[in-house]
Design an enzyme around this catalytic site. Structure first.
Site, PDB file in Angstrom:
ATOM      1  CG  ASP A  21      -1.452 -11.214   7.143  1.00 54.49           C
ATOM      2  OD1 ASP A  21      -1.359 -10.248   8.120  1.00 54.49           O
ATOM      3  OD2 ASP A  21      -0.578 -11.132   6.219  1.00 54.49           O
ATOM      4  NE  ARG A  25       5.255 -13.069   3.261  1.00 54.01           N
ATOM      5  CZ  ARG A  25       4.645 -11.994   3.945  1.00 54.01           C
ATOM      6  NH1 ARG A  25       5.029 -10.760   4.146  1.00 54.01           N
ATOM      7  NH2 ARG A  25       3.412 -12.196   3.987  1.00 54.01           N
TER       8      ARG A  25
END
Length: 541
Positions: free
Chosen positions: A455, A174
């Site tokens: 996150d 990613r």
């Protein structure tokens, strides 16, 4: 065009020359080779200007939402939604993705994640990663070593050795979003788009070995907001394939549908990427953040406490079902969302965590998702078993078309979410956001906090939610009104709570005062900042 031809072209054109801050050291040249830099420079010079245009278009659309407009499906692209077409296809090693794990590309994490009882490991340079320059280079080094099966790690504290098993998960990468810059790499003195650095370096270094291993260069694309952005990605992929004389469709991508505007353009996003796309993913945490950001000026769409915004809520369940229906109709897979829980050493609490995982994943597989995410290897067996029971010998649920569903409308996707706004929830959000920001500016983007793996996406919800409550003078369940001054009082009090939780030594040696200052500015500003990572990036080396 062959590499040597590209290199010669680059040498003749000084406008594509990259510079580095700090200067590349001899140690870095194993990652930043001369040919890799040539490829990066070519990508950056060719595709940067269009990113600027795409970001301006985001601002233009947001101004409409701020003025009271709502979203709807685009009338000008009705022909894409109403005609028959499918994506190019899904490689063999991506047809069974019933369980995926995500995390930053640090060495120990890479080994543990690839060895876990999962199908895919998404190495993350985005939401669970703090882009310190040395960490970026080390991350790329780690992924290449993993692909070449030369990776190993020794924990100095315990003496434990880590190495890859014979059978490992499929690796995906990613990259960072279109909005982020890489300040350590400059073109004509201007920081380049981080997305082109991440994509270009990973692709250049690893495509040959990945293909030789029977896999391929597979990517997760974050935070798309419009089909024009997927068309940009398609051009990037085509260019990279042509650069190395690779067949069209060699590069494969999974698109995270994690912004509210994107859910109204899923058909169009798939269409423009149909040679390369294989799946879409319900990026639920960023999606909740995007709902807040999109409707920041809409007093009738203020979200309640983060803890009560579950996938059972009508607007989120509609989003999940529409993604499945759209993807499967076009031959793409539909991935479920992240379970942010982490195991507990307390047996009672751990049983509660496992039950939550069971409920969450049961809803996803019942809706028709092909797979799901976990943040911790310790939850892999529980989540995977849920999908195993339904899938059996099938690799996925592409046969679940949801054709009998009533059409999912804009009204369902935009429905306000019921639930209480509480002082307890607000104070919890303050502590979570401050602890996460402190970790992020200290170089750690993936942090266990109060039983969840936090996150950037979950921290974004925490701070944006409070901003929205202040903006609309929200009344809490105890009757108190959320104002900037009330927030500042709570922030000061919660900083004392954190000092007590952590101990004075840990608190004083950390960057909690800087984190508190960032949180205060983000939460009380006249405008809702697009991303907290933009504010935090200036603190990183």
């Amino acid at each position: 065009m062959a590499l040597q031809q590209q290199k010669t072209l680059h040498e003749k054109n000084s406008e594509t020359k990259l510079s580095f801050v700090p200067l590349i050291t001899k140690k870095d040249t194993d990652v930043l080779t001369e040919d890799a830099i040539v490829f990066l420079a070519t990508l950056v010079s060719r595709f940067t200007d269009r990113i600027s245009s795409l970001l301006i278009e985001r601002e233009t659309r947001q101004a409409c939402f701020d003025s009271g407009s709502l979203l709807d499906f685009l009338p000008e692209t009705e022909d894409i939604r109403s005609t028959a077409w499918t994506i190019r296809g899904i490689p063999h090693d991506l047809q069974d993705r019933r369980l995926e794990i995500t995390g930053p590309p640090d060495r120990k994490m890479v080994i543990n994640a690839l060895n876990a009882n999962v199908n895919v490991f998404m190495a993350d340079f985005e939401d669970s990663f703090s882009p310190v320059w040395k960490s970026i280079l080390e991350g790329h080094r780690n992924l290449t070593d993993a692909i070449n099966r030369t990776i190993a790690f020794e924990d100095i504290a315990t003496g434990k050795q880590y190495q890859l098993n014979d059978d490992t998960a499929v690796l995906m990468c990613r990259v960072r979003g279109l909005h982020l810059k890489e300040k350590h790499v400059l073109l004509n003195g201007i920081p380049i788009p981080a997305v082109l650095f991440d994509f270009g370096l990973y692709f250049f270094r690893n495509y040959k070995a990945l293909l030789e291993n029977g896999s391929g260069p597979y990517f997760y694309l974050p935070k798309l907001q419009a089909h024009q952005e997927s068309a940009w990605w398609n051009d990037v992929f085509n260019f990279a394939e042509d650069y190395f004389d690779l067949p069209r469709g060699t590069i494969k991508a999974t698109v995270l549908i994690e912004t509210l505007p994107a859910v109204f353009e899923m058909e169009e996003i798939l269409f423009h990427l149909k040679d390369h796309v294989v799946a879409m993913n319900c990026g639920r945490w960023d999606y909740i953040f995007s709902y807040i950001k999109t409707f920041r000026n809409h007093s009738d769409r203020v979200l309640p406490d983060r803890q009560v915004i579950t996938m059972e809520k009508p607007f989120l369940n509609a989003y999940s079902r529409l993604l499945i229906q759209t993807c499967h109709r076009r031959g793409a897979m539909a991935m479920g969302g992240m379970a942010a829980f982490i195991p507990s050493k307390d047996s009672v609490k751990n049983a509660w965590v496992l039950d939550k995982i069971q409920q969450d994943k049961s809803l996803e597989v019942k809706n028709g998702h092909d797979g799901t995410w976990v943040a911790h290897p310790g939850l892999a067996d529980t989540a995977k078993n849920v999908f195993d029971l339904v899938l059996g010998d099938r690799k996925n649920q592409l046969d679940i078309l949801r054709e009998q569903d009533a059409p999912i409308t804009a009204t369902e996707l935009l429905a306000p979410c019921k639930g209480d706004c509480t002082e307890k929830g607000m104070r919890h959000n303050i502590r979570v956001a401050v602890k996460y920001i402190e970790a992020w500016i200290s170089g750690n983007g993936c942090v266990p906090i109060y039983g969840l793996m936090e996150d950037a996406a979950t921290a974004e919800i925490s701070r944006a939610s409070i901003w929205q409550w202040i903006r609309h003078q929200k009344s809490l369940s105890n009757g108190k009104i959320v104002t900037a001054d009330f927030f500042r009082t709570c922030l000061a009090e919660e900083m004392l709570v954190l000092r007590k939780e952590l101990g004075s030594d840990v608190f004083n040696s950390g960057k909690y005062h800087q984190a508190s200052s960032i949180m205060e500015k983000l939460t009380t500003g006249d405008e809702l900042a697009d991303f907290l990572t933009l504010s935090g990036y200036e603190f990183l080396e």
